[in-house]
Write an enzyme that holds these catalytic residues in place. Structure first.
Site, PDB file in Angstrom:
ATOM      1  N   ASP A  94       0.864  -1.169   0.000  1.00 31.46           N
ATOM      2  CA  ASP A  94       0.000   0.000   0.000  1.00 31.46           C
ATOM      3  C   ASP A  94       0.913   1.235   0.000  1.00 31.46           C
ATOM      4  O   ASP A  94       2.143   1.127   0.036  1.00 31.46           O
ATOM      5  CB  ASP A  94      -0.952  -0.029   1.213  1.00 31.46           C
ATOM      6  CG  ASP A  94      -2.191   0.812   0.964  1.00 31.46           C
ATOM      7  OD1 ASP A  94      -3.241   0.516   1.547  1.00 31.46           O
ATOM      8  OD2 ASP A  94      -2.112   1.763   0.154  1.00 31.46           O
TER       9      ASP A  94
HETATM   10  C1  GLC Z   1      -4.201   4.376  -0.259  1.00 34.00           C
HETATM   11  C2  GLC Z   1      -5.139   3.234   0.093  1.00 34.00           C
HETATM   12  C3  GLC Z   1      -5.230   2.166  -0.957  1.00 34.00           C
HETATM   13  C4  GLC Z   1      -5.063   2.792  -2.323  1.00 34.00           C
HETATM   14  C5  GLC Z   1      -3.634   3.318  -2.415  1.00 34.00           C
HETATM   15  C6  GLC Z   1      -3.360   3.994  -3.757  1.00 34.00           C
HETATM   16  O1  GLC Z   1      -3.462   4.731   0.866  1.00 34.00           O
HETATM   17  O2  GLC Z   1      -4.919   2.580   1.343  1.00 34.00           O
HETATM   18  O3  GLC Z   1      -6.494   1.509  -0.800  1.00 34.00           O
HETATM   19  O4  GLC Z   1      -5.298   1.824  -3.330  1.00 34.00           O
HETATM   20  O5  GLC Z   1      -3.321   4.214  -1.365  1.00 34.00           O
HETATM   21  O6  GLC Z   1      -4.142   5.138  -3.888  1.00 34.00           O
END
Ligand code: GLC
Length: 754
Positions: A294
């Site tokens: 993430d």
């Molecule tokens: C965010 C979220 C995730 C998302 C990623 C990219 O922090 O936790 O669900 O896909 O970053 O935007």
């Protein structure tokens, strides 16, 4: 008088149907051996830096912390050097084509970039939030919404969506409950597979397909206190029986990627958790796609106290089974030295690169890196009339009728005067909800607009905001009360703003925010018929409203066509059929509160002090999982079990006769729950194991049979095996998790020796 079964469209009175279990034949493409050889030869040709580059993802928005290019030129230089394998948040065929051109024409290895984006519940056509999608209990409609979203995003150069979010959420304070399919493992698994099928279609190489990404692996929704990113500490049994099955369903549906979650589980952050990323995902499930972190979650292993440096974070992550580093820069900065020093083996590195290249091949990027996107294709693909109609259809189906005392609803369209009141009545931004993507909120139909276009020309529609969503100002309440007094009926649109749920949107209180409760009480005091319409991402603790307001609709955040769908239900053009995918508590003091809880040794008994309950509140929720009313009524009778003695390879077939005992046609989601009376470990008091929607005209009846393979009753036993244990089971078929007709059946086989 007819009975119709959604999804099969059969006109029949004896319906033999099979439940939409998470069991789907793997849609994974069989690997062409030539691809494997091609990948091996590419890997053999890459420098160490180029290999690592395939595992590096940055955002298209340069100069974004914590790492990554500070300027466009720096970004292009990194692409030319083969040090970036993927970019997120780059949208538009012109933008993606230019960056792809640099990658495939100006770099040495000429490996195509992978463009990722959060296409969670729509791209330009915004559908209801996923929690609302789950409230439809209609996986086919949910799959269609993902299919449309994929085609729209793919036409704009996106290859990969960071969806579906499949986290089970049992704590409604957690803001991301809005992004998933609620509290139930079975419903969550069905919806996870439906969204993966929708996004990926039957061929990832089709230019209208998006590669899916089941997230956030794993147990992110079990954060203590419902506080986002917080510690998770659950047993291996709870992990496997509650939180992992939707990920398994997504993998079995062919999901190309998973995203590792921010949280730890029992001291081990997911990003460095070899048990999760390799032992379960690879060794047990045979997953052959790749895992992306993430946002900066590899770097955050330092915050967790799991790594003392970026180098240690990178080493522990890739050794655990993490393949791509989103944004942290830890892989880019540290893997060259770690590999050269032998602290990360070349085989570990090559395996991660192989997984990423495998998915780029499956997407067809080596054949056509541009996937034939163009501004013309984008214009033709987005916001079509049929897509918008699908968005309205899903929105209608997602609406849950919580209360309708005295049949206040549906309203007549020719009323003399209707007052539309509340901070979400004419609001354009919030109805699309969190993670709405690159939507144009000018396309949103507000509730006020939906009502105005639905009523007869002679009907007067008054509007008053009353108060803001979250402010303290009550000066507008008097004007709202005045509008209510002039009206024959009042629509009161209240709830949350979109940023009050979603990521980092955890709330300690789930009451109506701001001074909305004052507005509700003041309007209620006028004595007019009031319909409360909730627009929200968290389940809301509306105890006062539930006991005082005659009609209540739960509408979540319904997307572009919110106002039209709400008007369709308010004025009876659509008979509400939604059912809650989450429990609604009376107060946050009851949390955690979910339907498939354990019985304990002292189940709640109001007559006995010494049982498990609160002294100051009933133990029951305000509204239970699976609950939802209709403008008609349904009767359940004649529960029958085809064979009450089953073996572990048999299928339970239980049926009931459902009768439409009211005056309107409607659709009812018939739900089947089981309870394993006794096991080698304790078992939930109910577990959803099947459901089927039946459409009935007034007076019509249908015998609905729901089939449940006995194998789906398996759980993680005392000796940590995933098995069905023989014994007696109770089966419940009814309208929700708290009601229904009851029967029993037994599963034979050698009783477990303990
Ligand atoms: C965010 C979220 C995730 C998302 C990623 C990219 O922090 O936790 O669900 O896909 O970053 O935007």
């Amino acid at each position: 008088m007819t009975a119709q079964l959604r999804g099969f469209g059969l006109l029949c009175f004896l319906l033999l149907v099979f439940p939409l279990r998470a069991q789907v034949t793997p849609a994974r493409l069989s690997e062409d051996p030539r691809t494997g050889h091609a990948i091996d030869s590419i890997i053999a040709s890459l420098t160490l830096e180029e290999k690592i580059g395939q595992l590096v993802q940055f955002t298209g928005e340069v100069n974004t912390p914590p790492a990554g290019p500070r300027t466009q030129d720096e970004q292009r230089a990194l692409i030319r050097a083969g040090k970036i394998g993927s970019l997120l948040n780059v949208v538009g065929s012109a933008q993606t084509r230019e960056l792809q051109r640099i990658a495939v024409e100006e770099s040495r290895a000429k490996i195509p970039l992978l463009f990722g984006l959060d296409v969670i519940h729509g791209f330009r056509t915004t559908f209801p939030i996923p929690l609302a999608g789950a409230a439809t209990w209609d996986p086919d409609a949910v799959e269609m919404s993902a299919r449309i979203s994929a085609a729209e995003a793919a036409s704009a150069g996106v290859h990969w969506t960071f969806a579906p979010m499949v986290d089970i959420a049992r704590d409604p304070r957690w803001g991301r409950i809005a992004e998933g399919s609620g509290e139930d493992t079975f419903l969550g698994s069905v919806m996870a597979a439906a969204r993966v099928r929708g996004f990926q279609g039957t061929d990832l190489a089709n230019p209208s397909s998006l590669m899916a990404c089941a997230k956030h692996y794993a147990a992110y929704g079990a954060a203590e206190g419902g506080r986002d990113y917080n510690t998770v500490d659950i047993s291996e049994r709870t992990l496997r029986d509650v939180y992992l099955p939707p990920f398994r369903a997504a993998v079995e549906a062919g999901a190309g990627t998973l995203m590792a979650s921010f949280n730890e589980i029992g001291g081990v952050p997911s990003n460095g958790n070899r048990h999760l990323l390799t032992e379960i995902l690879r060794d047990e499930w045979k997953f052959d796609g790749f895992v992306v972190s993430d946002w900066n979650s590899v770097g955050e292993l330092i915050n967790h106290g799991f790594a003392a440096s970026g180098a240690e974070a990178a080493g522990r992550a890739i050794s655990a089974g993490m393949d791509m580093d989103m944004i942290s820069g830890c892989f880019l900065e540290n893997l060259p030295t770690l590999v050269r020093d032998g602290r990360v083996s070349t085989s570990t590195l090559d395996e991660a690169v192989r997984r990423v290249l495998r998915m780029k091949f499956r997407l067809g990027l080596f054949k056509d890196p541009y996937r034939s996107v163009s501004p013309d294709l984008e214009k033709k693909t987005v916001l079509t009339a049929s897509s918008l109609e699908s968005a309205r259809d899903l929105a209608r189906k997602a609406i849950v009728l919580l209360k309708n005392e005295g049949s206040v609803l549906p309203l007549r369209k020719d009323l003399r005067c209707i007052a539309v009141i509340g901070p979400l009545a004419s609001n354009r931004r919030d109805p699309v909800g969190p993670w709405a993507g690159p939507t144009d909120t000018n396309n949103v139909v507000t509730v006020l607009e939906g009502v105005r276009s639905a009523v007869s020309p002679g009907t007067k529609v008054l509007f008053a905001g009353g108060c803001t969503i979250n402010g303290t100002d009550t000066n507008g309440i008097a004007a709202a009360v005045s509008s209510a007094r002039q009206a024959d009926a009042v629509l009161l649109i209240t709830g949350e703003s979109e940023e009050m749920s979603g990521e980092a949107g955890s709330r300690a209180s789930l009451d109506l925010p701001g001074r909305q409760e004052d507005l509700v009480r003041a309007v209620h005091a006028t004595g007019k018929p009031v319909v409360l319409i909730l627009m929200n991402g968290h389940p809301l603790t509306i105890a006062w409203e539930a006991s005082h307001i005659p009609a209540i609709l739960e509408t979540w955040f319904l997307g572009l066509k919110a106002g039209s769908a709400i008007a369709d239900v308010v004025f009876g053009d659509y008979n509400p059929s939604g059912k809650l995918p989450v429990t609604i508590p009376r107060t946050v003091g009851q949390i955690p509160l979910y339907y498939n809880h354990k019985n304990t040794g002292r189940p709640p008994d109001t007559a006995d002090r010494f049982t498990s309950k609160y002294m100051d509140l009933p133990s029951t929720p305000l509204y239970p999982f699976g609950y939802g009313l209709s403008y008609t009524t349904y009767g359940y009778s004649g529960l029958a079990i085809r064979s009450a003695r089953l073996g572990t390879t048999d299928t339970l077939q239980a049926s009931v006769v459902v009768t439409n005992t009211g005056k309107r046609a409607g659709s009812e989601v018939v739900q089947l729950y089981v309870r394993d009376e006794a096991g080698s470990v304790t078992r939930p008091v109910r577990e959803l194991k099947g459901f089927r929607t039946v459409r009935l005209d007034p007076g019509a009846a249908a015998s609905v049979t729901i089939s449940v393979p006995v194998s789906s009753l398996a759980f993680t036993t005392l000796d940590m095996k995933h098995e069905v244990e023989p014994g007696t089971f109770r089966v419940f078929i009814g309208p929700d998790s708290a009601h229904g007709l009851e029967g029993t059946f037994t599963v034979s086989g050698a009783a477990p020796q303990h």
